[in-house]
Write an enzyme that holds these catalytic residues in place. Structure first.
Site, PDB file in Angstrom:
ATOM      1  N   GLU A 118       3.203 -47.453  18.114  1.00  0.00           N
ATOM      2  CA  GLU A 118       3.804 -46.129  18.269  1.00  0.00           C
ATOM      3  C   GLU A 118       3.320 -45.151  17.215  1.00  0.00           C
ATOM      4  O   GLU A 118       3.156 -45.525  16.056  1.00  0.00           O
ATOM      5  CB  GLU A 118       5.321 -46.263  18.111  1.00  0.00           C
ATOM      6  CG  GLU A 118       6.096 -45.832  19.309  1.00  0.00           C
ATOM      7  CD  GLU A 118       7.578 -45.797  19.026  1.00  0.00           C
ATOM      8  OE1 GLU A 118       8.242 -46.793  19.335  1.00  0.00           O
ATOM      9  OE2 GLU A 118       8.052 -44.772  18.489  1.00  0.00           O
ATOM     10  N   GLU A 122       8.971 -36.630  15.099  1.00  0.00           N
ATOM     11  CA  GLU A 122      10.400 -36.530  15.405  1.00  0.00           C
ATOM     12  C   GLU A 122      11.031 -35.379  14.634  1.00  0.00           C
ATOM     13  O   GLU A 122      10.748 -35.211  13.458  1.00  0.00           O
ATOM     14  CB  GLU A 122      11.119 -37.843  15.064  1.00  0.00           C
ATOM     15  CG  GLU A 122      10.884 -38.897  16.124  1.00  0.00           C
ATOM     16  CD  GLU A 122      11.495 -40.231  15.766  1.00  0.00           C
ATOM     17  OE1 GLU A 122      12.119 -40.857  16.624  1.00  0.00           O
ATOM     18  OE2 GLU A 122      11.339 -40.645  14.600  1.00  0.00           O
TER      19      GLU A 122
END
Ligand SMILES: *[C@@H]1O[C@H](CO)[C@@H](O)[C@H](O)[C@H]1NC(C)=O
Ligand SMILES: *[C@@H]1O[C@H](CO)[C@@H](O)[C@H](O)[C@H]1NC(C)=O
Ligand SMILES: *[C@@H]1O[C@H](CO)[C@@H](O)[C@H](O)[C@H]1NC(C)=O
Ligand SMILES: *[C@@H]1O[C@H](CO)[C@@H](O)[C@H](O)[C@H]1NC(C)=O
Ligand SMILES: *[C@@H]1O[C@H](CO)[C@@H](O)[C@H](O)[C@H]1NC(C)=O
Ligand SMILES: *[C@@H]1O[C@H](CO)[C@@H](O)[C@H](O)[C@H]1NC(C)=O
Ligand SMILES: *[C@@H]1O[C@H](CO)[C@@H](O)[C@H](O)[C@H]1NC(C)=O
Ligand SMILES: *[C@@H]1O[C@H](CO)[C@@H](O)[C@H](O)[C@H]1NC(C)=O
Ligand SMILES: *[C@@H]1O[C@H](CO)[C@@H](O)[C@H](O)[C@H]1NC(C)=O
Length: 371
Positions: A118, A122
């Site tokens: 990943e 964010e």
């Protein structure tokens, strides 16, 4: 205390594995569709999201402005996830985003592979002046200190350019042309490279509430507090996403179960996505309409009237049948809802990731400001 975090991370790590439907480290999985090219998707009122290329799991469809797509959550239980059907195997992803403000609310743009590598952007809603970067390798959640925080002014009210530049040797996060982070393959955080993101990834855009009652207090803290639904709606906006695949092929296959980039096989050919993008955009319906002679317009109106009358009759008939078949219809309807619930349930499992993410973040000393 330390072992508590470790246990929590391990327990939640197991939940996180529901994130992928087929993990090629354990199973033989279907090939991943390659992007195999470069393309920019504008997401505005004239060029809406192409749902042949982007899957949407959302409570509400996006609304479009001249500027971008708005993903909005209005009440508890809602979330939005937009996932590309294509994968890139190293490459560039440039997204222009306005994060959602709001305590407890997370906006994210994530690259994720089938074996849970990943690469994350964010945004935590209570801080509209920064963005967090993070990465995971093979879904390993037991390492700490991978997250960082980078300052961005007015991230909720202004468009910014968030770009990841991802190669087999290093991974850069750029904000408006400024390097926010450069992670190298041999960084100690990657555990000798094994936890460096290196397998074909999809793009996932989402807005979801992390600050919910019932989650751990660390998650609530990471999220900046509990979501206050009285402040709804919460909106994340996306103007465009540019993706460039560093490989030009049709599909990607895991050659063995190592999860290493050397094991990925690139299948030659044009991807279905590339073929789709190469097709010239077809004439719009209104263009075709305007080219028809006037007589044809009238003919179409008349036909539409007939179709309308048939539709009304059909609807009445359907209503009568509906009364008879009510139970069946209900049962089918329930089934449909069950499927939707399952999908949402899976997605809620995804949210559990925020648990270990929060733990990770806490242990890394509330993130570091890197500049
Ligand atoms: C693969 O399967 C083994 C045993 O079935 C399990 O312990 C492990 O967690 C799985 N790994 C992944 C990455 O799913
Ligand atoms: C949407 O984006 C495209 C590409 O930038 C642009 O050509 C078009 O004018 C935009 N639509 C509106 C309504 O501004
Ligand atoms: C997109 O949605 C379709 C239909 O639900 C599903 O078959 C497909 O696996 C999804 N693709 C991805 C990449 O999630
Ligand atoms: C996950 O990370 C831990 C270090 O925190 C390491 O000991 C372990 O070997 C890693 N697991 C895998 C499968 O890479
Ligand atoms: C966005 O940032 C990337 C990385 O700095 C840069 O290469 C790209 O040109 C930028 N995009 C625009 C439209 O300026
Ligand atoms: C990031 O690190 C790699 C490997 O050391 C290096 O080649 C690259 O130039 C670095 N990027 C920037 C922008 O400094
Ligand atoms: C966001 O919430 C955290 C945790 O409550 C707090 O430490 C931080 O100061 C908040 N940030 C802003 C910008 O309010
Ligand atoms: C996986 O494939 C790569 C590339 O062919 C090879 O270098 C590696 O040794 C293989 N690993 C395993 C565990 O088979
Ligand atoms: C791939 O696409 C290009 C451009 O559309 C086309 O010229 C070429 O023939 C295609 N190749 C294959 C193998 O289909």
């Amino acid at each position: 205390m330390r072992s508590f975090f470790l246990l929590a991370a391990l327990a939640l790590g197991a939940a996180a594995q529901t994130w992928t439907s087929c993990n090629p480290l354990n199973q033989t999985c279907p090939p991943d569709t390659a992007l195999g090219t470069e393309h920019t998707w504008y997401m505005n009122s004239t060029s809406k999201i192409d749902t042949d290329i982007w899957n949407m799991t959302n409570s509400m469809p996006p609304t479009y402005t001249d500027d971008g797509a708005d993903f909005t959550l209005s009440k508890e239980g809602e979330a939005v996830l937009v996932t590309s059907n294509f994968y890139i195997f190293f490459g560039v992803v440039e997204s222009w985003v306005k994060m959602s403000p709001g305590v407890g609310m997370i906006s994210s743009v994530v690259l994720e592979s089938d074996d849970l590598d990943e690469i994350d952007w964010e945004w935590v809603g209570n801080d509209t002046n920064s963005v967090q970067t993070d990465f995971f390798g093979k879904g390993n959640t037991t390492t700490y200190g991978r997250g960082t925080t980078f300052p961005v002014e007015n991230a909720a009210s202004e468009w910014h350019n968030y770009t990841t530049y991802w190669t087999s040797g290093y991974l850069e996060w750029w904000v408006d042309g400024q390097l926010a982070r450069n992670l190298t393959y041999d960084d100690p955080l990657t555990l000798g490279g094994t936890n460096y993101p290196q397998t074909p990834c999809r793009i996932k855009v989402s807005i979801w509430p992390a600050g919910l009652p019932g989650v751990s207090k660390w998650t609530i803290q990471w999220a900046g507090g509990l979501v206050n639904w009285d402040e709804a709606p919460f909106t994340m906006s996306v103007k465009s996403i540019r993706a460039k695949d560093f490989h030009s092929g049709k599909e990607y296959i895991y050659g063995n179960r190592s999860g290493s980039y050397q094991s990925i096989k690139v299948i030659d050919g044009n991807s279905t996505i590339a073929d789709d993008l190469n097709k010239k955009p077809s004439e719009s319906v209104s263009d075709k309409w305007n080219k028809l002679p006037e007589g044809a317009h009238i003919g179409v109106y008349v036909a539409a009237g007939v179709v309308g009358a048939i539709a009304v009759a059909g609807f009445l008939f359907w209503c009568l049948r509906q009364r008879r078949n009510g139970r069946l219809e209900n049962a089918l309807g329930d089934n449909q809802h069950a499927n939707e619930r399952d999908e949402m349930q899976n997605y809620q499992n995804d949210w559990k990731q925020s648990e270990w993410r929060a733990t990770e973040w806490r242990n890394s000393g509330y993130g570091q400001i890197r500049s």
